[in-house]
Design an enzyme around this catalytic site. Structure first.
Site, PDB file in Angstrom:
ATOM      1  CG  ASP A  22      -1.714   1.231   1.395  1.00 14.32           C
ATOM      2  OD1 ASP A  22      -1.892   1.946   0.394  1.00 14.32           O
ATOM      3  OD2 ASP A  22      -2.161   1.501   2.529  1.00 14.32           O
ATOM      4  CG  ASN A  24      -3.102   5.305  -1.159  1.00 16.30           C
ATOM      5  OD1 ASN A  24      -3.164   4.251  -0.513  1.00 16.30           O
ATOM      6  ND2 ASN A  24      -4.018   5.657  -2.037  1.00 16.30           N
ATOM      7  CG  ASP A  26      -6.020   3.091   0.458  1.00 20.98           C
ATOM      8  OD1 ASP A  26      -5.103   2.232   0.577  1.00 20.98           O
ATOM      9  OD2 ASP A  26      -6.637   3.257  -0.612  1.00 20.98           O
ATOM     10  CG  ASP A  30      -1.424   1.643  -3.680  1.00 14.89           C
ATOM     11  OD1 ASP A  30      -0.238   1.373  -3.920  1.00 14.89           O
ATOM     12  OD2 ASP A  30      -1.792   2.329  -2.694  1.00 14.89           O
ATOM     13  CG  ASP A  99      -6.773 -12.591 -13.351  1.00 16.40           C
ATOM     14  OD1 ASP A  99      -7.603 -13.311 -13.942  1.00 16.40           O
ATOM     15  OD2 ASP A  99      -6.198 -12.911 -12.296  1.00 16.40           O
ATOM     16  CG  ASP A 200     -11.414 -15.902 -13.133  1.00 13.10           C
ATOM     17  OD1 ASP A 200     -10.653 -16.154 -12.199  1.00 13.10           O
ATOM     18  OD2 ASP A 200     -12.659 -15.860 -13.017  1.00 13.10           O
ATOM     19  CD  GLU A 257      -9.072 -20.259 -11.949  1.00 10.93           C
ATOM     20  OE1 GLU A 257      -9.031 -20.451 -10.736  1.00 10.93           O
ATOM     21  OE2 GLU A 257      -9.952 -19.576 -12.492  1.00 10.93           O
ATOM     22  CG  HIS A 330      -5.977 -15.283  -5.965  1.00 12.64           C
ATOM     23  ND1 HIS A 330      -5.481 -15.895  -7.095  1.00 12.64           N
ATOM     24  CD2 HIS A 330      -7.277 -15.050  -6.212  1.00 12.64           C
ATOM     25  CE1 HIS A 330      -6.451 -16.022  -7.983  1.00 12.64           C
ATOM     26  NE2 HIS A 330      -7.552 -15.512  -7.477  1.00 12.64           N
ATOM     27  CG  ASP A 331      -8.700 -18.527  -5.861  1.00 11.24           C
ATOM     28  OD1 ASP A 331      -9.110 -17.479  -5.330  1.00 11.24           O
ATOM     29  OD2 ASP A 331      -8.746 -18.742  -7.087  1.00 11.24           O
TER      30      ASP A 331
HETATM   31  C1  NOJ Z   1     -11.179 -17.965  -9.959  1.00 11.24           C
HETATM   32  C2  NOJ Z   1     -10.429 -16.900  -9.225  1.00 11.24           C
HETATM   33  O1  NOJ Z   1      -9.119 -17.291  -9.042  1.00 11.24           O
HETATM   34  C3  NOJ Z   1     -11.169 -16.669  -7.927  1.00 11.24           C
HETATM   35  O2  NOJ Z   1     -10.453 -15.837  -7.041  1.00 11.24           O
HETATM   36  C4  NOJ Z   1     -12.514 -16.108  -8.250  1.00 11.24           C
HETATM   37  O3  NOJ Z   1     -13.278 -16.005  -7.069  1.00 11.24           O
HETATM   38  C5  NOJ Z   1     -13.280 -16.981  -9.250  1.00 11.24           C
HETATM   39  N1  NOJ Z   1     -12.455 -17.477 -10.316  1.00 11.24           N
HETATM   40  C6  NOJ Z   1     -14.411 -16.204  -9.868  1.00 11.24           C
HETATM   41  O4  NOJ Z   1     -13.901 -15.212 -10.717  1.00 11.24           O
END
Ligand code: NOJ
Length: 562
Positions: A22, A24, A26, A30, A99, A200, A257, A330-331
């Protein structure tokens, strides 16, 4: 025959911008925050950054619900900031992969506003609208974020499809005008100079137009609809068209993905003669530990199962297609907590896991924080969590089944997406140096011990180990192009394999346990010209006799024979 390509020789670093840095105050990461850290990425040695969505979004799913494809989210900065980031990256010889989220948009996207306004609107058909069936939803499909995949819309008296949240309506790829609009948008970004796309859930875009019900398990309301939208009937046609109309004109990298993709399907998606995508993310190894109730029903996993999966993909795409290699994103939970040991052997096991993955054939992806061995988090209360998937599931389990909250929290600690989304730990100062404000999601309390500043000061850190693995990939062609062969298939402790190219062989050995184990190694290699390329244990040396080896807990090493 395999061709040589820059994206096969690259290492990718994934940035989840909300949690990266980050600039700034908040509390939200960013774009300027990313630009500030480019020298750090350069030092690591990566070639490409995959940037999770930075587009304008109401953030129902942290940017995976896009309101405007050609605008930057206010919280992340401006288009000028983006242009500056791209320029600074290219100056440093780093590439930027965006993405691309085109299975769905936000319900606040102008297309959807038009689409829902009336059945006659020209954009009606950009989304998937259906009448109800006997007063219920059009199908019994369950959304990835709990509940039905259908949302009733009073205005026109029909339901729209949303495989994810109800604020993420699915686009209708049957509509050729929609496809042309998507292609146009992709060209716009490519013409700006971006170097590719991570797509995605791209294998969800073609739906079975019969929209059949899924097969329901006893006692539950909804069924999986995945057989009717994963790798659907027109998916290859759509991707080939996208390639033909857009991608082939640019020297870019693409990765799709693809939950539920098989090796056989992946050969079709990534076979070079087929002109669809460069590589896919499959999820088979991410399913390790899934119980009968899916990911939240977390169970112990077996190394032999992991080896089977990884080997099937290594061999399956050997000559035809190309693999992506990843342990987390990130998932997913943090790899060192999931497949390693985030306590006593955190450093050792993080390096072991890195060795095991980076010596395989394919393009490796490093998820932010992995390079310093960041771990899962266990916040005390559900109130501390932000992820829509986690919160919806928790609420559903509480309301419908009255499940014990402690049990739910255990599942969230093991598999929740916020494990990966706590802010990157830059230093030992307040909030781990991520922000001067209040972070949108709390930092992991272990930031005083685990942070980038400390890693950069320690020549034996996980960071420098990753750096070395990346350098090896640049120096040794065999790491990129060598063929893979699994050793000791049935071994529950050791993941060992070879890579072969011409007269060279790599031997990669990884102990996945916290025990000392002894193995008799590969007599056929003994006596040949041998070099120790990398090891996570100081005791290992060039002259080691491989006939009979004691491996320390989580030890990993790589020898090259020539
Ligand atoms: C896969 C993404 O990696 C995930 O973070 C997202 O919630 C779903 N697709 C829906 O876009």
């Amino acid at each position: 025959m395999q061709t040589k390509q820059w994206w096969k020789e690259s290492v990718v670093f994934q940035i989840y911008p909300r949690s990266f840095n980050d600039s700034n105050g908040d509390g939200i990461g960013d774009i300027k925050g990313i630009t500030e850290k480019l020298d750090y990425l350069k030092e690591l040695g990566i070639d490409v950054v995959w940037l999770s969505p930075v587009y304008d979004s109401p953030n129902d799913d942290n940017g995976y619900d896009i309101r405007h494809y050609q605008q930057i989210m206010d919280e992340f900065g401006s288009m000028e900031d983006f242009d500056e980031l791209l320029e600074e990256m290219h100056k440093r010889d780093l590439k930027l992969v965006m993405d691309l989220v085109v299975n769905h948009t936000s319900d606040e996207h102008p297309w959807f506003a038009e689409s829902r306004s009336s059945k006659e609107n020209s954009k009606r058909d950009y989304y998937i609208w259906k009448e109800g069936k006997n007063g219920e939803e059009p199908t019994n499909w369950e959304s990835s974020f709990s509940g039905s995949t259908w949302q009733y819309d009073k205005n026109t008296g029909e339901y729209y499809l949303h495989l994810f949240s109800k604020k993420q309506p699915d686009l209708n790829w049957e509509n050729s005008e929609l496809r042309e609009d998507v292609y146009e948008m992709m060209r716009w970004w490519l013409d700006k100079g971006v170097d590719g796309f991570r797509m995605d859930v791209i294998n969800f875009i073609s739906k079975d137009q019969r929209f059949p019900d899924g097969e329901k398990k006893p006692g539950v309301k909804y069924a999986s609809g995945s057989p009717y939208f994963m790798n659907g009937p027109r998916i290859h046609e759509f991707l080939h068209e996208m390639n033909n109309k857009v991608l082939q004109y640019y020297d870019v990298m693409t990765v799709g993905e693809m939950p539920g993709v098989s090796v056989e399907e992946a050969k079709l998606y990534t076979g070079e003669d087929r002109k669809e995508l460069n590589m896919v993310f499959h999820f088979e190894h991410m399913g390790l530990g899934d119980g009968p109730g899916g990911k939240w029903d977390n169970q112990p996993w077996k190394l032999t199962d992991m080896k089977k999966i990884m080997t099937k993909w290594q061999k399956g795409l050997e000559q035809k297609g190309w693999n992506s290699l990843y342990w987390n994103n990130h998932d997913q939970p943090r790899v060192v907590s999931r497949f390693g040991n985030d306590k006593e052997y955190r450093e050792k096991s993080a390096k072991m896991l890195a060795t095991c993955l980076h010596m395989m054939k394919g393009t490796p992806y490093i998820y932010q924080g992995e390079e310093i061995g960041m771990t899962n988090v266990a916040f005390p209360s559900i109130e501390d969590y932000e992820d829509i998937e986690t919160l919806n599931w928790y609420n559903e389990q509480r309301e419908e089944f009255d499940t014990d909250p402690d049990k739910l929290m255990q599942s969230i600690y093991a598999r929740g997406r916020d494990n990966a989304r706590t802010p990157v730990q830059w230093d030992a100062s307040e909030n781990a140096g991520f922000t001067d404000g209040t972070p949108w999601l709390a930092v992991n309390p272990n930031y005083k011990q685990i942070n980038a500043e400390q890693a950069l000061q320690d020549p034996n850190s996980i960071f420098y180990y990753y750096q070395k693995l990346i350098q090896l990939r640049k120096q040794e062609e065999i790491v990129v192009y060598g063929d893979y062969e699994l050793l000791f298939e049935e071994d529950e402790d050791i993941f060992a394999y070879t890579r072969t190219l011409g007269k060279e062989t790599l031997l990669v050995v990884c102990n996945f346990t916290d025990k000392k184990v002894k193995r008799d190694y590969i007599p056929s290699f003994v006596g040949e010209n041998k070099e120790l390329l990398i090891a996570n244990d100081e005791g290992r040396s060039e002259n080691d006799d491989l006939l009979s080896v004691w491996l320390n807990p989580y030890e990993a090493f790589v020898y090259k024979f020539s």
